[in-house]
Structures are given as structure tokens and as C-alpha cells.
Design an enzyme around this catalytic site. Structure first.
Site, PDB file in Angstrom:
ATOM      1  N   ASP A  10      61.331  25.659  43.566  1.00  0.00           N
ATOM      2  CA  ASP A  10      62.158  25.401  42.395  1.00  0.00           C
ATOM      3  C   ASP A  10      63.365  24.584  42.863  1.00  0.00           C
ATOM      4  OD1 ASP A  10      63.374  25.789  39.798  1.00  0.00           O
ATOM      5  OD2 ASP A  10      64.633  27.302  40.772  1.00  0.00           O
ATOM      6  N   ASP A  12      66.874  23.984  40.888  1.00  0.00           N
ATOM      7  CA  ASP A  12      68.206  24.533  40.581  1.00  0.00           C
ATOM      8  C   ASP A  12      68.248  26.039  40.876  1.00  0.00           C
ATOM      9  OD1 ASP A  12      68.533  21.958  39.667  1.00  0.00           O
ATOM     10  OD2 ASP A  12      68.359  22.492  37.551  1.00  0.00           O
TER      11      ASP A  12
HETATM   12 MG   LIG Z   1      65.937  27.775  39.185  1.00  0.00          MG
END
Ligand SMILES: [Mg+2]
Ligand SMILES: [Zn+2]
Length: 178
Positions: A10, A12
């Protein structure tokens, strides 16, 4: 041809601080621990980034903003010797009912096809329950992080997952399983 193992990262809250919808590269703040962690992981795994960027569909950021930020991230990592093989982003919001927004496994499956990835020996690492669910849906092992929004959403986890403080701890855990 032998298949590769992969780590689906992922973006962020996992690699960089989650500061909402980022449109400017000057707002990108890398977690300092990620460089060593990714260096370690890339010795055994192909690295990919998969990120939900619903701010595009909501009209809050543009597609080229997201592409610019993604390129800045991969180029910064590249300068440190870390290779991200591909980056995938979903531009949609929930109401769009798209095929590609995590927890849908679309991008993991796409990467697996494009890069000859063995999903059973691969991992997804993220700070949202949808990352874990995406991993379950794709047949890769999920690791849930408490960085980013991880602490806030931990009680919403619906699937069993290894939980790690951050990407550094996750990388050490993964290496210990090899
Ligand atoms: Mg995230
Ligand atoms: Zn989508």
C-alpha cells in the site's frame, strides 16, 4: 520459468505518511524506516505498489497529480537502489462500483499475470482493513500495519492477519518466515 514471489505495498500510511489526498510531491513524507525494509525485501521479492486514490473520482486531485506523486516515490526509491516493478492506482470511489478498488484483487491478479508472480508465496502490506481483505481475496498473505491509519481501524479487521507496528517490523517478520 520459475515464478517470482512478490510484496504488494500500500502507499499512504505504509510507505509515506497518510496526509489525505496528496497532489504535490512536496507533501510526500517518507517514513524513514522504509528504505532499509524495502532493501531487505527486494532481495527475495518483486516489489509493487497498489494504491486507492478515490480523490481523483471525487474531483479533489487530478489523475496527473497522482501519477506525478507515484513517479516521485518510485524515482526516490530508485535513487536509493530500490526497484518498484510497477505501480497501480484505482482512481474510483466506492459509488463507482469499479473492478479495481481494494479490497478487490484486480491489481494483484494483473501484476501476477504480467510479472509471473506466485501468489501463494506473496504478501500484501497495508494500514487499512481493505488491504488485508484484498490479500485474502487474491490469495496472498496479508500483513496489517499500525502505522498510518492502522491503529484507528484495527478493530474493523474482519480477517485474521499478522499485525506489525510498521513496514520495518513487517519486513523482519517476512524474512523470518523464509
Ligand atoms: Mg493506506
Ligand atoms: Zn477502481
Amino acid at each position: 520459468m520459475a515464478k517470482h514471489s512478490a510484496i504488494f505495498l500500500d502507499r499512504d500510511g505504509t510507505i509515506i505518511e497518510d496526509n489525505g489526498y496528496i497532489s504535490n510531491t512536496s507533501d510526500v513524507i517518507f517514513y524513514p524506516h522504509i528504505f532499509k525494509a524495502l532493501e531487505l525485501l527486494q532481495k527475495h521479492f518483486l516489489l509493487f505498489i497498489i494504491t486507492n486514490q478515490s480523490g481523483i473520482s471525487k474531483g479533489l486531485i487530478s489523475e496527473s497529480d497522482v501519477q506525478g506523486v507515484n513517479t516521485f516515490i518510485t524515482e526516490t526509491l530508485k535513487a536509493k537502489g530500490i526497484a518498484i516493478f510497477d505501480t497501480f492506482y484505482c482512481p474510483h470511489k466506492n459509488e463507482d462500483n469499479c473492478n479495481c478498488k481494494k479490497p478487490k484483487p484486480y491489481f494483484i491478479k494483473k501484476a501476477a499475470q504480467l510479472y509471473n508472480v506466485d501468489l501463494t508465496s506473496s504478501f500484501i502490506i497495508g494500514d487499512h482493513p481493505s488491504d488485508v481483505e484484498c490479500g485474502i481475496n487474491a490469495g496472498v498473505t496479508p500483513i496489517y500495519l499500525l502505522s498510518g491509519h492502522g491503529k484507528k481501524h484495527q478493530d474493523e479487521l474482519c480477517f485474521n492477519s499478522t499485525v506489525c507496528k510498521d513496514l520495518s517490523y513487517a519486513s523482519k517478520f517476512i524474512m523470518s518466515t523464509l
